[in-house]
Design a protein around this motif. Structure first.
Motif, PDB file in Angstrom:
ATOM      1  N   HIS A  39       0.827  -1.204   0.000  1.00  0.00           N
ATOM      2  CA  HIS A  39       0.000   0.000   0.000  1.00  0.00           C
ATOM      3  C   HIS A  39       0.859   1.250   0.000  1.00  0.00           C
ATOM      4  O   HIS A  39       2.044   1.207   0.340  1.00  0.00           O
ATOM      5  CB  HIS A  39      -0.944   0.016   1.211  1.00  0.00           C
ATOM      6  N   THR A  40       0.237   2.351  -0.368  1.00  0.00           N
ATOM      7  CA  THR A  40       0.909   3.644  -0.298  1.00  0.00           C
ATOM      8  C   THR A  40       0.754   4.185   1.112  1.00  0.00           C
ATOM      9  O   THR A  40       0.015   3.621   1.927  1.00  0.00           O
ATOM     10  CB  THR A  40       0.279   4.656  -1.273  1.00  0.00           C
ATOM     11  N   VAL A  41       1.418   5.288   1.383  1.00  0.00           N
ATOM     12  CA  VAL A  41       1.120   6.031   2.601  1.00  0.00           C
ATOM     13  C   VAL A  41      -0.310   6.545   2.455  1.00  0.00           C
ATOM     14  O   VAL A  41      -0.859   6.557   1.361  1.00  0.00           O
ATOM     15  CB  VAL A  41       2.094   7.213   2.812  1.00  0.00           C
ATOM     16  N   TYR A  42      -0.911   6.972   3.549  1.00  0.00           N
ATOM     17  CA  TYR A  42      -2.235   7.562   3.414  1.00  0.00           C
ATOM     18  C   TYR A  42      -2.114   9.072   3.387  1.00  0.00           C
ATOM     19  O   TYR A  42      -1.194   9.646   3.942  1.00  0.00           O
ATOM     20  CB  TYR A  42      -3.193   7.093   4.510  1.00  0.00           C
ATOM     21  N   LEU A  43      -3.032   9.696   2.674  1.00  0.00           N
ATOM     22  CA  LEU A  43      -3.106  11.149   2.635  1.00  0.00           C
ATOM     23  C   LEU A  43      -4.422  11.577   3.251  1.00  0.00           C
ATOM     24  O   LEU A  43      -5.465  10.970   2.987  1.00  0.00           O
ATOM     25  CB  LEU A  43      -3.004  11.667   1.195  1.00  0.00           C
ATOM     26  N   GLU A  44      -4.371  12.610   4.081  1.00  0.00           N
ATOM     27  CA  GLU A  44      -5.564  13.101   4.767  1.00  0.00           C
ATOM     28  C   GLU A  44      -6.281  14.153   3.932  1.00  0.00           C
ATOM     29  O   GLU A  44      -5.663  14.819   3.102  1.00  0.00           O
ATOM     30  CB  GLU A  44      -5.172  13.710   6.113  1.00  0.00           C
ATOM     31  N   TYR A  45      -7.590  14.301   4.177  1.00  0.00           N
ATOM     32  CA  TYR A  45      -8.378  15.336   3.521  1.00  0.00           C
ATOM     33  C   TYR A  45      -9.508  15.778   4.441  1.00  0.00           C
ATOM     34  O   TYR A  45      -9.899  15.054   5.346  1.00  0.00           O
ATOM     35  CB  TYR A  45      -8.948  14.841   2.182  1.00  0.00           C
TER      36      TYR A  45
END
Length: 74
Positions: A39-45
Motif C-alpha cells: 500500500h501507499t502512505v495515506y493522505l488526509e483530507y
C-alpha cells in the motif's frame, strides 16, 4: 452533475495484482493491492476538493512504485 475523472492505477509494483483506492474513516485515503496488501502512505483530507486531490496523490505514488510492503517475518 459533474463527473469525476477516472483515476487509472498501474498493476502492483510488488506482485502485479490490482490496486484499489481505499478510504478510511472519511478522512484519509491510500491505494492498496488486493492480492499482496502492499500500500501507499495515506493522505488526509477535510473537504471534497481535498479528497479528490488526495486520491490523485496516492494514485501518483502507486503508479511510481512508492509502496510499503511487509514480507512475512518482518
Amino acid at each position: 452533475m459533474i463527473e469525476k475523472a477516472m483515476i487509472e492505477l498501474e498493476d502492483c509494483p510488488c506482485c502485479r495484482g490490482a490496486g484499489m483506492i481505499v478510504h478510511e474513516g472519511g478522512w484519509n485515503v491510500q491505494v492498496e493491492c488486493t492480492v499482496c496488501g502492499a500500500h501507499t502512505v495515506y493522505l488526509e483530507y477535510e473537504s471534497e476538493p481535498e479528497k479528490e486531490q488526495a486520491e490523485r496523490g496516492v494514485a501518483r505514488l502507486w503508479n511510481m512504485g512508492k509502496v510499503i510492503k511487509q514480507d512475512p517475518g518482518e
